[in-house]
Scaffold this active site. Structure first.
Site, short mmCIF file in Angstrom:
data_model
loop_
_atom_site.label_atom_id
_atom_site.label_comp_id
_atom_site.label_asym_id
_atom_site.label_seq_id
_atom_site.Cartn_x
_atom_site.Cartn_y
_atom_site.Cartn_z
N ASP A 142 -1.47 2.39 1.88
CA ASP A 142 -2.15 2.71 0.63
C ASP A 142 -2.75 4.11 0.70
O ASP A 142 -2.94 4.77 -0.33
CB ASP A 142 -3.20 1.65 0.28
CG ASP A 142 -4.20 1.38 1.38
OD1 ASP A 142 -3.93 1.75 2.54
OD2 ASP A 142 -5.26 0.77 1.09
N ASN A 163 -11.63 5.25 3.80
CA ASN A 163 -12.17 3.95 4.21
C ASN A 163 -12.02 3.00 3.03
O ASN A 163 -12.52 3.29 1.95
CB ASN A 163 -13.66 4.11 4.57
CG ASN A 163 -14.40 2.78 4.64
OD1 ASN A 163 -15.58 2.72 4.34
ND2 ASN A 163 -13.72 1.73 5.04
N ILE A 172 -21.77 -20.36 7.78
CA ILE A 172 -23.02 -20.41 8.55
C ILE A 172 -23.68 -21.74 8.23
O ILE A 172 -23.72 -22.15 7.07
CB ILE A 172 -24.01 -19.34 8.06
CG1 ILE A 172 -23.37 -17.96 7.98
CG2 ILE A 172 -25.28 -19.33 8.89
CD1 ILE A 172 -24.14 -16.99 7.09
N CYS A 199 -12.43 1.05 7.67
CA CYS A 199 -12.53 2.11 8.65
C CYS A 199 -13.87 2.81 8.51
O CYS A 199 -14.69 2.48 7.66
CB CYS A 199 -11.42 3.12 8.41
SG CYS A 199 -9.78 2.37 8.28
N GLY A 217 -17.15 -14.41 -1.91
CA GLY A 217 -17.44 -14.71 -3.32
C GLY A 217 -18.50 -13.84 -3.97
O GLY A 217 -18.91 -14.09 -5.11
N ILE A 242 -5.09 -2.39 9.16
CA ILE A 242 -4.88 -3.58 8.33
C ILE A 242 -3.56 -3.48 7.57
O ILE A 242 -2.82 -4.45 7.47
CB ILE A 242 -6.07 -3.78 7.37
CG1 ILE A 242 -7.30 -4.22 8.18
CG2 ILE A 242 -5.75 -4.81 6.30
CD1 ILE A 242 -8.59 -4.27 7.42
N GLU A 264 -9.65 -0.03 0.71
CA GLU A 264 -8.34 -0.53 0.30
C GLU A 264 -8.10 -0.17 -1.16
O GLU A 264 -9.00 -0.31 -1.99
CB GLU A 264 -8.27 -2.07 0.41
CG GLU A 264 -8.64 -2.65 1.75
CD GLU A 264 -7.66 -2.32 2.86
OE1 GLU A 264 -6.51 -1.94 2.55
OE2 GLU A 264 -8.06 -2.41 4.05
N ARG A 321 -10.32 3.92 12.87
CA ARG A 321 -9.42 3.05 12.10
C ARG A 321 -9.48 1.58 12.50
O ARG A 321 -9.43 1.25 13.68
CB ARG A 321 -7.98 3.54 12.25
CG ARG A 321 -7.01 2.74 11.39
CD ARG A 321 -5.59 3.26 11.48
NE ARG A 321 -4.74 2.51 10.55
CZ ARG A 321 -3.46 2.26 10.75
NH1 ARG A 321 -2.86 2.70 11.83
NH2 ARG A 321 -2.78 1.57 9.86
N LEU A 322 -9.57 0.76 11.46
CA LEU A 322 -9.35 -0.67 11.61
C LEU A 322 -8.01 -0.92 10.94
O LEU A 322 -7.89 -0.86 9.72
CB LEU A 322 -10.48 -1.45 10.91
CG LEU A 322 -10.47 -2.96 11.06
CD1 LEU A 322 -10.72 -3.37 12.49
CD2 LEU A 322 -11.55 -3.59 10.16
#
Lengths: 86, 659
Positions: free
Chosen positions: B99, B74, B290, B2, B365, B52, B76, B49-50
């Site tokens: 959360d 913002n 990519i 977010c 990664g 999830i 997790e 907000r996104l």
């Protein structure tokens, strides 16, 4: 070609290519390495320029600071190489 | 993931909901699903907000049941399920399954110390009404951004700087010391940002704002045992421990109420995270990558190898030099600082592919190279030290040539030159920056491009001295390998990799990245490992490869490491290059902004236009100049047009007509 003219040309190349034109402070005896003027790719650019401009062939074992590490050394080196050609 | 923002007025004037709405609007790309504003007298919080986790219940800003605490968050907290159970056992009752609510309850229980309990990636602010205190925190490594500033009226914070600029009292003026740092380290030293008067909360820190002012408190820092005090031996056991940790780190990073995809670069790190995720999920995982039409950068073969081996449903796109040049203005709008490489651009285009494929979350990664000994810079430093012990050796420097097979400038070099370029002298060996000297000193040469005025203003300023102030007291007791890891993990990682190339590029298309290698348990474990287990002789990521040898295809396990790079300066001078390039490099534009010397920039541009060979330094110089010019154009008050355009919901700023 006169030593002075060679010096002027080489200086012009070094200042334009490696110092973005800002080379007023660079003296002819200053080490291009110690002052960070030249980087690893720069050495190859310099070699390629010298070969083309002065029509000389530079062996890998000649790519050493003693030959290339100041305007002064460069002029001497090119002078020696071109006189060998004559 | 977010976008968050907020204000706290010290003059007791009421928080302006209109301003908060504007602030949220500028960062709407971070959270296009919904937005919320909360005001309480002189305090205001905003949230984009996104969705999830707990799609229907996790609205923000969120208040505690008694209304005494309000949070905008913002990121997790991946261990929220365990924390929630623990809190429930202590009598806490939850109204949502999010959360976010767990943070509120844990803060209620443990106050500012709650951050020690979180496993995650976060930037949040909690308004503690009873104490009239705003408590802000940023995750340990700096995955999520958090910026703040002060005006005569009060305090403002946000996920991105552009939200702060919505307040007319905040102006964006380039910080020349920051520029000097970026043109040395590729990043600023926190709390500095590219702009004067705008600070970032350093990673691993919390911030308290109340009537007594601002207090930054460090709650975590990367630390290593003194030399000799590391885990060594029992390789198999340590490898098993590492794999167990990574598996759990991945498992909790799959917690989501929307599907999670994976980036697959073709290297070992993302192959490991994808493999572990695939083993947990069971189903076919979606993966993304990519590719480049230039074989110098392309890793398609390995991506396909990994995808086939792991049975992922794979998508990739070919990134062209023209697309990179086209995207750079948007890149700078999002990353809000000068950059020296184009590498963020393909990441920006990749997140678009992810988003267009219907995904909001990806595992990646990043972090393995920093914490488990993968980067060439660590290997390079090791070889340089090895050479320094026997300077007359003709064989030792050949290792440097083996390290950089793709660099002509290294391959054709005599020993005398190599010794200089790789800084192998007694003075250099004694430097705390030994590992990074060749990179930083080469980069610092770009400062030749600064205008006389900028050089005059900077005077004798030394970015190296500033950095020295930030080194931990026991830095000198660490072995050289750990010193190098520290510089990389606290410098380039948060300042560039996770921001300009990470959060900003992913969030530009509303995509959240998750990083199993940066789970703090993995980081702490890795920091206690003997460096010989991370890089055994010259075998990088040795223990990781032992730990995950059965998870990844042999070809990827054995391949030579290829650093992620993208086509550089030449992108901007090919036929059909975007119009902005010439305009921003013109003497008129350079002169007007006053940062660079117009003649020097002209010489640099001519070199590219001539088609002559260009060096790493030239590439960095060109992109540094262009990105700084773009930054000034987009962010300084006089050309704030891009901001107006960005106010429109869900629209990317359009730059083409605004030069």
């Amino acid at each position: 070609m006169q030593t002075v003219a060679i010096g002027t040309e080489i200086r012009e190349f070094v200042v334009t290519n490696f110092l973005f034109g800002k080379g007023d402070d660079l003296s002819d005896d200053e080490s291009l390495l110690d002052n960070g003027v030249i980087d690893s790719t720069g050495v190859l650019e310099l070699v390629s320029y010298l070969q083309e401009r002065f029509d000389i062939h530079i062996e890998d074992d000649e790519i050493i600071p003693a030959n290339l590490d100041s305007i002064h050394n460069l002029v001497d080196y090119v002078g020696r190489k071109t006189s060998n050609l004559r | 993931m977010c976008g968050i923002c907020g204000v706290l007025n010290f003059d007791s004037s009421p928080a302006d909901a209109g301003l908060l709405t504007e602030m949220v609007s500028t960062i709407r790309h971070r959270g296009p699903d919904e937005y919320g504003i909360y005001t309480d007298a002189n305090l205001g919080l905003g949230h984009a907000r996104l969705s999830i986790i707990d799609l229907s219940g996790g609205h923000q800003p969120m208040q505690s049941t008694n209304g005494n605490l309000v949070i905008t968050f913002n990121g997790e907290i991946f261990n929220y399920i365990e924390l929630r159970q623990e809190l429930q056992q202590r009598g806490h009752r939850f109204a949502t399954a999010s959360d976010t609510e767990v943070i509120l309850h844990l803060y209620q229980e443990e106050g500012e110390q709650c951050v020690h309990r979180f496993n995650g990636q976060w930037a949040f602010a909690i308004w503690d009404r009873n104490r009239q205190k705003l408590f802000l925190s940023r995750d340990r490594i700096g995955i999520r951004p958090l910026f703040y500033t002060q005006t005569p009226r009060g305090f403002l914070f946000a996920s991105e700087i552009k939200a702060l600029l919505a307040d007319s009292q905040v102006s964006a003026e380039l910080d020349l010391h920051a520029l000097d740092q970026i043109f040395t380290f590729w990043t600023t030293i926190p709390p500095r940002t590219a702009f004067k008067n705008v600070a970032q909360l350093p990673p691993g820190c919390s911030l308290v704002v109340d009537q007594n002012g601002l207090r930054v408190k460090r709650y975590w820092s990367l630390a290593f045992p003194p030399e000799g005090g590391q885990f060594a031996g029992h390789e198999e056991e340590l490898a098993n421990n590492l794999r167990d940790l990574l598996l759990d780190a991945t498992k909790i990073r799959l917690r989501s109420d929307v599907p999670v995809g994976a980036y697959l670069s073709g290297g070992i790190d993302s192959t490991v995270t994808t493999a572990l995720a695939a083993s947990i999920v069971g189903d076919r995982l979606r993966s993304f990558s990519i590719s480049f039409d230039d074989s110098e950068y392309d890793e398609t073969r390995f991506q396909q190898e990994a995808s086939t081996f792991l049975h992922t449903d794979h998508s990739s796109f070919v990134c062209t030099p023209a697309e990179i040049a086209e995207a750079i203005p948007q890149i700078i709008w999002h990353c809000e600082q000068p950059i020296l490489r184009t590498a963020p651009a393909p990441m920006f285009l990749l997140s678009r592919l992810v988003r267009d494929s219907g995904f909001k979350v990806v595992l990646t990664g990043e972090g393995a190279d920093e914490v488990l000994g993968g980067y060439d810079i660590f290997k390079e430093a090791k070889i340089r030290r090895f050479w320094a012990k026997n300077l007359s050796s003709h064989l030792r420097p050949l290792l440097l040539k083996r390290l950089y097979p793709y660099m002509d400038g290294v391959q054709r070099q005599s020993l005398a030159y190599l010794r200089h370029f790789f800084r192998v002298s007694e003075t250099d060996l004694a430097s705390p920056y030994f590992s990074h000297l060749p990179r930083w000193e080469l980069t610092a040469r770009l400062k030749l491009l600064f205008s006389d005025n900028v050089r005059h203003q900077l005077g004798n300023y030394s970015a190296f001295d500033d950095l020295a102030q930030t080194l931990p007291a026991d830095f000198s007791s660490w072995c050289s390998f750990n010193q190098a890891e520290f510089l990389e993990t606290t410098g380039l990682l948060p300042g560039y990799i996770l921001s300009s190339q990470g959060d900003r590029m992913a969030m530009a298309h509303s995509v959240e990245g998750r990083f199993p290698f940066l789970d703090h348990r993995v980081v702490d474990f890795a920091s206690r490992l003997s460096p010989n287990l991370k890089m055994k002789a010259l075998a990088e990521k040795y223990l990781l490869k032992c730990a995950c040898s059965r998870d990844v295809p042999r070809a990827i396990l054995k391949r030579t490491k290829q650093p992620y790079r993208a086509p550089e300066g030449k992108c901007f001078f090919s036929r059909g290059a975007p119009e902005y390039v010439d305009k921003l490099l013109s003497p008129h534009s350079i002169q007007r902004n006053g940062i660079f010397d117009p003649r020097a920039v002209g010489i640099l541009a001519d070199k590219f236009k001539s088609g002559r060979p260009v060096s790493t330094k030239d590439n960095m110089a060109l992109i540094g100049v262009l990105s700084t010019q773009l930054l000034l154009h987009q962010f300084t008050r006089s050309s704030w047009r891009s901001f107006d355009l960005c106010k429109q919901w869900q629209s990317e700023p359009k730059f083409a007509n605004s030069w």
